[in-house]
Write a protein that holds these residues in place. Structure first.
Motif, mmCIF file in Angstrom:
data_model
loop_
_atom_site.group_PDB
_atom_site.id
_atom_site.type_symbol
_atom_site.label_atom_id
_atom_site.label_comp_id
_atom_site.label_asym_id
_atom_site.label_seq_id
_atom_site.Cartn_x
_atom_site.Cartn_y
_atom_site.Cartn_z
ATOM 1 N N ASP A 10 -85.766 37.023 40.716
ATOM 2 C CA ASP A 10 -84.946 36.662 41.922
ATOM 3 C C ASP A 10 -83.809 36.916 41.794
ATOM 4 O O ASP A 10 -83.173 36.440 40.671
ATOM 5 N N LYS A 14 -82.906 44.262 42.527
ATOM 6 C CA LYS A 14 -83.955 45.308 42.834
ATOM 7 C C LYS A 14 -83.498 46.000 44.234
ATOM 8 O O LYS A 14 -83.745 47.299 44.288
ATOM 9 N N ARG A 48 -96.891 36.200 53.831
ATOM 10 C CA ARG A 48 -95.480 35.990 53.175
ATOM 11 C C ARG A 48 -95.141 34.839 53.784
ATOM 12 O O ARG A 48 -94.530 33.800 52.725
ATOM 13 N N TYR A 68 -101.681 36.172 47.592
ATOM 14 C CA TYR A 68 -100.854 37.339 47.236
ATOM 15 C C TYR A 68 -101.824 38.576 46.942
ATOM 16 O O TYR A 68 -101.518 39.808 47.129
ATOM 17 N N ARG A 72 -102.138 42.052 49.016
ATOM 18 C CA ARG A 72 -101.949 43.446 48.064
ATOM 19 C C ARG A 72 -103.208 44.394 48.676
ATOM 20 O O ARG A 72 -102.920 45.621 48.909
ATOM 21 N N ARG A 94 -91.692 44.881 44.274
ATOM 22 C CA ARG A 94 -92.797 44.040 43.580
ATOM 23 C C ARG A 94 -94.206 44.520 43.951
ATOM 24 O O ARG A 94 -94.432 45.144 44.887
ATOM 25 N N SER A 99 -97.893 39.466 39.976
ATOM 26 C CA SER A 99 -99.126 38.318 40.027
ATOM 27 C C SER A 99 -99.320 38.039 38.249
ATOM 28 O O SER A 99 -99.586 36.566 38.044
ATOM 29 N N PHE A 102 -95.908 35.623 37.489
ATOM 30 C CA PHE A 102 -95.711 34.442 38.325
ATOM 31 C C PHE A 102 -97.102 33.625 38.294
ATOM 32 O O PHE A 102 -96.914 32.452 38.021
ATOM 33 N N GLN A 103 -98.147 33.997 38.514
ATOM 34 C CA GLN A 103 -99.532 33.286 38.662
ATOM 35 C C GLN A 103 -100.002 33.255 37.313
ATOM 36 O O GLN A 103 -100.615 31.790 36.788
ATOM 37 N N ILE A 158 -90.909 29.420 45.635
ATOM 38 C CA ILE A 158 -91.122 29.856 44.253
ATOM 39 C C ILE A 158 -89.788 30.061 43.639
ATOM 40 O O ILE A 158 -89.638 29.400 42.302
HETATM 41 P P1 TMP Z 1 -89.285 38.450 46.653
HETATM 42 O O1 TMP Z 1 -88.121 37.373 46.857
HETATM 43 O O2 TMP Z 1 -88.972 39.389 45.538
HETATM 44 O O3 TMP Z 1 -89.550 39.005 48.055
HETATM 45 O O4 TMP Z 1 -90.611 37.747 46.344
HETATM 46 C C1 TMP Z 1 -91.066 36.655 46.732
HETATM 47 C C2 TMP Z 1 -91.728 35.774 45.607
HETATM 48 O O5 TMP Z 1 -93.002 35.759 45.538
HETATM 49 C C3 TMP Z 1 -90.817 35.989 44.364
HETATM 50 O O6 TMP Z 1 -90.324 34.652 44.073
HETATM 51 C C4 TMP Z 1 -91.937 36.431 43.615
HETATM 52 C C5 TMP Z 1 -93.325 35.776 44.259
HETATM 53 N N1 TMP Z 1 -94.475 36.625 43.973
HETATM 54 C C6 TMP Z 1 -95.466 36.051 43.184
HETATM 55 O O7 TMP Z 1 -95.460 34.960 42.831
HETATM 56 N N2 TMP Z 1 -96.410 36.855 43.243
HETATM 57 C C7 TMP Z 1 -97.055 38.059 43.317
HETATM 58 O O8 TMP Z 1 -98.008 38.613 43.298
HETATM 59 C C8 TMP Z 1 -95.660 38.573 44.177
HETATM 60 C C9 TMP Z 1 -95.853 40.222 44.733
HETATM 61 C C10 TMP Z 1 -94.515 37.851 44.439
#
Ligand code: TMP
Length: 214
Positions: A10, A14, A48, A68, A72, A94, A99, A102-103, A158
């Motif tokens: 973050d 981007k 979201r 997530y 998708r 993204r 995934s 982060f996951q 997150i």
């Molecule tokens: P963004 O702030 O870039 O819009 O994304 C929202 C948050 O979601 C960011 O902290 C990353 C997280 N994320 C995941 O954890 N897994 C995913 O698959 C995606 C697409 C985003």
């Protein structure tokens, strides 16, 4: 037509880079669809909200992963594939790599599970290019705090994770980039916006996707 995903921690810049690319492509009469994950469709945007909100019941890591992935699947079926069929470029803030980062990386879910779910939700539609804006975790944290002060926009669920979570996320992005070097472009997010865009445009020309100089 190319499908390009933008990834990074973050605050890695981007949106700015995507704005520049979208403007330049439009100048070249190229039709572009700009989208994002989590989100991209009406249903996706609604999910979201649930994933990122700070209040209410937090999803467990597996639930979070599935949410997530649900976003998708809808995104690919309703927005990305139709755009590509209509010969439009797709720029997504993204995609599946997040995934894994982060996951699998951040939440320590088995990578094999995330890989399988990514291939199920996308039906194996993956970006032609993933642009990684690489930024050290401390810098991402500083940019996030500045954003909070300047705009009042609160950090989401997150973003509020600890530093070691974000370090695992960064490490995963870098390792994915290394393993897929043909389809990933790693940019140093601390460079100027002009420099970053120049590097990206040069890469797109090298791939033969655009022909005009900047
Ligand atoms: P963004 O702030 O870039 O819009 O994304 C929202 C948050 O979601 C960011 O902290 C990353 C997280 N994320 C995941 O954890 N897994 C995913 O698959 C995606 C697409 C985003």
């Amino acid at each position: 037509m190319p499908f390009i995903a933008f990834e990074g921690l973050d605050g890695s810049g981007k949106s700015t880079l995507m704005n520049q690319l979208e403007t330049q492509l439009k100048k070249n009469q190229i039709s572009v669809v700009r989208t994002r994950e989590p989100g991209g469709t009406q249903l996706g945007e609604e999910i979201r909200e649930i994933i990122l909100r700070i209040s209410g019941e937090a999803p467990t890591p597996r639930t979070e992963l599935l949410l997530y992935q649900a976003i998708r699947a809808q995104h690919v079926d309703q927005k990305i594939r139709p755009a590509l069929v209509q010969k439009q470029w797709v720029l997504s803030d993204r995609f599946a790599a997040s995934s894994l980062a982060f996951q699998a990386g951040g939440r320590s879910i088995a990578e094999s599970d995330v890989l399988w779910l990514n291939s199920f939700s996308t039906q194996n539609l993956f970006p032609d290019l993933t642009v990684l804006l690489d930024l050290p975790v401390e810098k991402s944290e500083i940019r996030r705090q500045q954003r909070e002060q300047n705009t009042g926009i609160q950090s989401d669920r997150i973003e509020k994770e600890k530093q070691d979570f974000h370090q695992r996320v960064r490490d995963s992005f870098l390792s994915q980039a290394k393993q897929n070097s043909q389809t990933w472009l790693v940019l140093d997010a601390e460079k100027s916006t002009e420099q970053l865009f120049e590097n990206l445009w040069t890469d797109l020309r090298r791939r033969g996707w655009v022909s005009s100089p900047l």
